[in-house]
Design an enzyme around this catalytic site. Structure first.
Site, PDB file in Angstrom:
ATOM      1  N   HIS A   1       0.837  -1.200   0.000  1.00 54.35           N
ATOM      2  CA  HIS A   1       0.000   0.000   0.000  1.00 54.35           C
ATOM      3  C   HIS A   1       0.870   1.247   0.000  1.00 54.35           C
ATOM      4  O   HIS A   1       2.084   1.164   0.181  1.00 54.35           O
ATOM      5  CB  HIS A   1      -0.976   0.006   1.178  1.00 54.35           C
ATOM      6  CG  HIS A   1      -0.360   0.200   2.522  1.00 54.35           C
ATOM      7  ND1 HIS A   1       0.337  -0.787   3.190  1.00 54.35           N
ATOM      8  CD2 HIS A   1      -0.349   1.281   3.348  1.00 54.35           C
ATOM      9  CE1 HIS A   1       0.741  -0.334   4.356  1.00 54.35           C
ATOM     10  NE2 HIS A   1       0.335   0.926   4.483  1.00 54.35           N
TER      11      HIS A   1
ATOM     12  N   HIS B   1       0.659   5.669   1.072  1.00 49.59           N
ATOM     13  CA  HIS B   1      -0.029   6.824   1.636  1.00 49.59           C
ATOM     14  C   HIS B   1       0.623   8.068   1.063  1.00 49.59           C
ATOM     15  O   HIS B   1       1.845   8.093   0.871  1.00 49.59           O
ATOM     16  CB  HIS B   1       0.139   6.904   3.164  1.00 49.59           C
ATOM     17  CG  HIS B   1      -0.387   5.744   3.921  1.00 49.59           C
ATOM     18  ND1 HIS B   1      -1.731   5.498   4.071  1.00 49.59           N
ATOM     19  CD2 HIS B   1       0.250   4.764   4.612  1.00 49.59           C
ATOM     20  CE1 HIS B   1      -1.901   4.419   4.821  1.00 49.59           C
ATOM     21  NE2 HIS B   1      -0.711   3.954   5.153  1.00 49.59           N
TER      22      HIS B   1
ATOM     23  N   TYR C   1      11.643   4.307   0.628  1.00 49.72           N
ATOM     24  CA  TYR C   1      10.582   4.816  -0.242  1.00 49.72           C
ATOM     25  C   TYR C   1       9.658   5.767   0.518  1.00 49.72           C
ATOM     26  O   TYR C   1       8.462   5.519   0.667  1.00 49.72           O
ATOM     27  CB  TYR C   1       9.805   3.664  -0.870  1.00 49.72           C
ATOM     28  CG  TYR C   1      10.731   2.637  -1.466  1.00 49.72           C
ATOM     29  CD1 TYR C   1      11.591   2.976  -2.511  1.00 49.72           C
ATOM     30  CD2 TYR C   1      10.768   1.340  -0.982  1.00 49.72           C
ATOM     31  CE1 TYR C   1      12.462   2.044  -3.054  1.00 49.72           C
ATOM     32  CE2 TYR C   1      11.632   0.402  -1.525  1.00 49.72           C
ATOM     33  CZ  TYR C   1      12.483   0.762  -2.552  1.00 49.72           C
ATOM     34  OH  TYR C   1      13.343  -0.154  -3.088  1.00 49.72           O
TER      35      TYR C   1
END
Length: 179
Positions: free
Chosen positions: A59, A61, A149
């Site tokens: 996922h 954000h 990342y």
């Protein structure tokens, strides 16, 4: 009850996007680079500012600020997801179910994404902290700075956040970014 998205021109939003069945698609540099390129391509045609971002294996954000007079984050996300899906390595991605096959969709992303319009400065900073602490929260690293990342590295470079920020044990509000 039907969900209705909030569209405010020029607003700042927090987003969560999840891979289909939480498969760890973003576990290697090649996939991350394809995602980066998808973002860059969309940003050329539909500009926006990425205020903060973290990409985890299953996922991501981020916080975006849209240009004044523009509220169309949905088109941007559709194009980013499509660009990634067309170019990613599909080796470890399961075959789509029959409904997705009929709609000519791949099984890479969950259909929807979660958005939250940032309400004020405190809300903004809480969500930035949430984004940068997320790799620690999920157990990928003990220090936020060790996750490659993340926009945390730019925040450190710019002197906004100290390098030792995000060591395991810091309390982050758990209601933010329900995953």
């Amino acid at each position: 009850m039907q969900y209705h998205r909030v569209y405010i021109k020029g607003a700042c939003y927090f987003f969560t996007l999840v891979t289909e069945k939480r498969r760890p698609i973003f576990k290697d540099e090649k996939q991350i680079n394809i995602l980066r390129e998808s973002f860059k391509k969309v940003m050329k045609k539909y500009p926006f500012t990425i205020n903060a971002i973290v990409v985890l294996p299953d996922h991501l954000h981020c916080i975006w600020t849209l240009p004044e007079g523009d509220h169309d984050y949905s088109t941007r996300w559709r194009l980013i997801k499509t660009g990634f899906s067309k170019n990613c390595d599909k080796t470890n991605i399961n075959q789509p179910n029959q409904a997705r096959i009929r709609k000519k969709q791949q099984a890479i992303w969950q259909h929807r994404f979660w958005e939250h319009m940032i309400r004020n400065e405190q809300d903004y900073h809480e969500h930035i902290d949430y984004i940068h602490y997320n790799p620690v929260k999920h157990g990928y690293t003990n220090k936020a700075v060790d996750w490659p990342y993340s926009s945390l590295h730019q925040y450190i470079k710019d002197g906004i956040i100290p390098k030792n920020w995000g060591v395991s044990g810091i309390e982050i509000p758990n209601e933010i970014g329900k995953e």
